[in-house]
Scaffold this motif. Structure first.
Motif, short mmCIF file in Angstrom:
data_model
loop_
_atom_site.label_atom_id
_atom_site.label_comp_id
_atom_site.label_asym_id
_atom_site.label_seq_id
_atom_site.Cartn_x
_atom_site.Cartn_y
_atom_site.Cartn_z
N HIS A 123 4.58 -11.87 2.79
CA HIS A 123 4.91 -11.02 3.98
C HIS A 123 4.32 -11.29 5.28
O HIS A 123 3.26 -11.54 5.39
N SER A 155 0.93 -1.24 0.00
CA SER A 155 0.02 0.03 -0.14
C SER A 155 0.93 1.24 0.11
O SER A 155 1.85 1.23 0.58
N ASP A 182 -0.10 -12.08 1.31
CA ASP A 182 0.45 -11.61 2.68
C ASP A 182 -0.24 -12.57 3.55
O ASP A 182 -1.51 -12.93 3.63
N GLY A 222 3.03 -2.18 4.78
CA GLY A 222 2.56 -1.15 3.63
C GLY A 222 2.61 0.12 4.40
O GLY A 222 2.78 0.57 5.24
N GLU A 272 -2.61 -0.25 -3.71
CA GLU A 272 -3.88 -0.85 -3.20
C GLU A 272 -4.96 0.49 -3.01
O GLU A 272 -5.50 0.41 -1.84
N1 GLN Z 1 -0.11 -5.45 1.52
C1 GLN Z 1 -0.58 -4.89 2.76
C2 GLN Z 1 -0.14 -3.31 2.66
O1 GLN Z 1 0.76 -2.94 2.19
C3 GLN Z 1 0.11 -5.62 3.81
C4 GLN Z 1 -0.67 -5.09 5.05
C5 GLN Z 1 0.02 -5.90 6.39
O2 GLN Z 1 0.85 -6.92 6.07
N2 GLN Z 1 -0.51 -5.70 7.57
O3 GLN Z 1 -0.89 -2.77 2.95
#
Ligand code: GLN
Ligand code: ZN
Length: 766
Positions: free
Chosen positions: A656, A447, A613, A739, A498
């Protein structure tokens, strides 16, 4: 007569009144009097609601302005000097410990700058408590009167309550040594702490409390022997003529491994969670003396489903057969803190589905009904039981819960589907051959700043004020600008940012079949942060592509590799209210199959880097070591692999993780090509070593995304140098912790630029 008992009620209010007032107080928009007034109103409302429902044993001191464990720290004077030195009003010290405090100097007061105390997950729930922190000079003393005040407050309303306290063994065991005192084992402070509990109990008795609920939830954990032994000492000390009767309470699990700690304690009764572990009934009964009360936790405090009342009544009857009706109490399994307040304000959920739910208010009634049924006979509640049976049957046979196509597909999952075609080395070679990824590749976690603008437009779209086309145009424009931004900064593997996502689970839930959403179903996560978990009501499937359009568009406007972005099956499950009629494993498999379709569609659309994720994978880990935990790890890992294995070698799978201490072995088992892990705040030097054997590629988060601070390039260089002492340079990715959704653009650009410049320096050098 079998009594009904509620162990705790949500304190946030049906419309988040507590959040509104505390945040208003923090920003100076409400006075302390206004804050206290709202607190008082909420308590009064909750007590009256339970009284009117007919609950016999109503809790008090379950209220808190931030966290009930933190209340105890204030009460027992467990306040590190870095907070007490400012001599703030007690409520401000309390909030400073909970959330940190930064305040400029005024004429009458010096500047305050103190970070929050550590906050950790409350067992396996999504609630976080503020961890008691014991510094060298901790001086236990009774520092307040909150439990007594709240007992008297209820008494003044004509409501006799049972105050709730966290017991001394749990309080200490859930705490930690402060930085100045790292060798300390908190449990060794028991002798010093007990007299303060005794004093508090005596005051409660003087105020008129005849019994106290004393929570010892750590009884469901693996306990060191000295902690197991502490129970005898603690409760022999606390049970006395001057104390109210003590009801020892466990929840969220199995007490059998610690059953010897409970046996022979002079307490008046014991509560166990028979929703989670019905098999522990005999062991618990066996541990009680012939006069101790058995509190049967049988209405689930952790989910949103209607209880199966007939089954619950049968269970309580079994307990009665074993110990006699005069020794049985019917209770919620745990506090109701973990469920939304009431169904009454849910207007959008269909009547059919709503009939399957019970939130806290409805659960209170269930406890009362069960107690009445076993006291006056099932005929006394015949209508309610008939309606309950009909509702349970309707849910069982509903086409919403049962999708034969999904069931069929799950039954055909094979071992082979959970493996990539080739081992990592071969995949890497295939990926290198067509993806333009340099050494020390830079990327972000997904994000980018979600500005007010984005939220306004999204809201307009949700409300139907703008058309789908207008909304899509807006999102495309956002994506284009995020892509341009990343190219300017010089990142290597890009993301689309996102902008279309409100929340990483809700976004997918809204597109899947099988989910519903509440309007007011808030649950406290920590302090004034509440979440509204989506509810999985039926078999989950994906009616059509979810993210493909955005990712494909994003890839089409850049030559750099674009990373598709999905939320993994375990996280989708853990951050929702799951079903209770099929196992978590099957729900994770259903989610995994739905995500597999999405992964394959992304690949087919030319998106060859895909991140799935799984930040919640750690928190699902069962509380105790053993078969249940092993089983969880197995299906959690398998469901991730199921979602991500159906791609060609040349497609690079990322994952992640954040928020938790992960076991490197669990991460290894996922077999993702690249993982990124929150890392920048880990001050434990061993942590870096733990992942040193990680065979695939890894990015250890290089800056804290919770803070607007911009680390200079030299800091990135120094960090990367540290990491390179342990990791081979070929394996290393360069990325932030998580993010950037909550950040502003200015610091995001500056931090990422420094990060990329640092990576370039290493690239030139090696
Ligand atoms: N892809 C999500 C983001 O970047 C991952 C968020 C998370 O790991 N809490 O917001
Ligand atoms: Zn994260």
């Amino acid at each position: 007569m079998v009594q009904s008992s509620v162990l705790g009620f949500p304190r946030i209010g049906p419309f988040r009144e507590l959040k509104k007032t505390t945040e208003a107080y923090w920003s100076g928009k409400a006075t302390v009097e206004e804050l206290f007034k709202v607190g008082k109103e909420l308590r009064e409302k909750n007590w009256k609601l339970q009284k009117e429902a007919g609950v016999d044993i109503i809790p008090s001191n379950d209220f808190s302005f931030y966290d009930h464990v933190l209340d105890h720290s204030l009460l027992f004077n467990v306040i590190p000097e870095r907070y007490s030195k400012y001599e703030l009003a007690p409520i401000d010290t309390f909030f400073a410990m909970g959330r940190g405090l930064q305040r400029a100097a005024t004429d009458s007061a010096p500047a305050v700058d103190v970070p929050a105390t550590e906050m950790v997950k409350w067992f396996d729930s999504n609630y976080h408590y503020v961890r008691p922190t014991f510094s060298k000079n901790v001086q236990f003393k009774l520092n307040g009167t909150k439990p007594i005040d709240e007992f008297l407050e209820a008494k003044a309303l004509g409501i006799h309550t049972r105050p709730v306290l966290v017991g001394p063994v749990s309080y200490l065991f859930l705490g930690k040594a402060d930085k100045d005192n790292l060798d300390l084992e908190p449990i060794t402070l028991l002798d010093q702490l007990l007299p303060v509990y005794a004093e508090l109990l005596a005051k409660l008795k003087e105020a008129g409390a005849d019994s106290v609920q004393i929570d010892e939830p750590v009884l469901v954990l693996d306990l060191p022997t000295e902690v197991q032994a502490a129970y005898k000492k603690a409760y022999e000390f606390l049970v006395s003529e001057t104390a109210p009767k003590l009801f020892l309470t466990s929840y969220f699990g199995d007490v059998r491994p610690n059953i010897e700690s409970i046996k022979g304690l002079p307490v008046a009764g014991f509560h166990a969670d028979f929703v989670r572990v019905p098999e522990q009934l005999d062991a618990v009964v066996g541990a009680l003396s012939s006069t101790q009360i058995l509190s049967v936790g049988i209405v689930n405090g952790r989910n949103i489903w209607k209880a199966n009342l007939s089954k619950a009544i049968e269970f309580v009857k079994t307990a009665i057969e074993k110990v006699g009706a005069e020794r049985v109490v019917v209770a919620t399994s745990s506090s109701l803190l973990h469920t939304p307040v009431t169904l009454a304000n849910e207007k959008k959920i269909s009547a059919e589905i709503k009939d399957w739910f019970a939130f806290a208010t409805e659960k209170v009634t269930e406890v009362v009904v069960i107690a009445k049924a076993v006291t006056d006979g099932v005929d006394s509640v015949a209508d309610i039981l008939a309606a309950n049976t009909a509702s349970i049957a309707a849910r069982e046979s509903s086409s919403i819960t049962n999708d034969p196509a999904v069931r069929e597909r799950v039954s055909k999952i094979t071992e082979e589907m959970t493996h990539r075609k080739s081992p990592f080395a071969a995949r890497l070679a295939a990926q290198k051959a067509h993806l333009d990824i340099p050494a020390f590749p830079t990327t972000t976690i997904g994000s980018f700043p979600q500005t007010k603008d984005i939220r306004i437009v999204r809201n307009k779209f949700t409300k139907g004020e703008i058309s789908a086309e207008e909304y899509e145009k807006f999102i495309e424009k956002e994506i284009a600008s995020v892509v341009k931004f990343q190219e300017e900064v010089g990142l290597d593997v890009l993301v689309h940012g996102e902008p279309e996502r409100n929340d990483m689970v809700q976004y997918f839930g809204e597109k899947f079949n099988g989910y519903v959403f509440t309007s007011n179903g808030w649950v406290q996560s920590y302090g004034s942060r509440y979440v509204r978990p989506p509810i999985i009501v039926g078999d989950v499937s994906r009616p059509g592509p979810i993210t493909v359009k955005e990712s494909k568009y994003a890839q089409s406007i850049t030559k750099k590799p674009m990373k598709g972005m999905l939320t993994g099956p375990v996280t989708c499950l853990r951050w929702s209210f799951p079903r209770d009629d099929i196992s978590n494993k099957i729900q994770a498999q259903q989610l995994a199959l739905a995500l597999l379709d999405e992964v394959q569609d992304l690949e087919a659309a030319g998106v060859y880097v895909i991140q799935v994720d799984e930040p919640a994978i750690r928190e699902g880990l069962p509380l105790r070591a053993g078969a249940e935990r092993d089983d969880y790890v197995k299906w959690a890992v398998e469901s991730f692999r199921l979602a991500t294995s159906g791609v060609e070698d040349k497609t690079q799978i990322h994952s992640h993780f954040c928020y938790s201490d992960l076991d490197p072995n669990h991460i290894k088992a996922l077999d993702a090509d690249v993982v990124s892990i929150e890392f920048s705040k880990k001050d434990d030097p061993n942590y870096i070593q733990e992942f040193s054997e990680y065979p695939n590629h890894i990015g250890l988060g290089l800056f804290d995304i919770h803070s607007p601070r911009v680390p200079p390039k030299e800091e990135f260089v120094a960090r990367i140098n540290e990491i390179l002492k342990v990791y081979p340079k070929e394996n290393l990715w360069i990325n932030p912790d998580c993010g950037l959704k909550t950040r502003g653009w200015t610091e995001t650009r500056a931090a990422l630029q420094n990060m990329v410049d640092a990576a370039k320096e290493f690239r030139a050098k090696y």
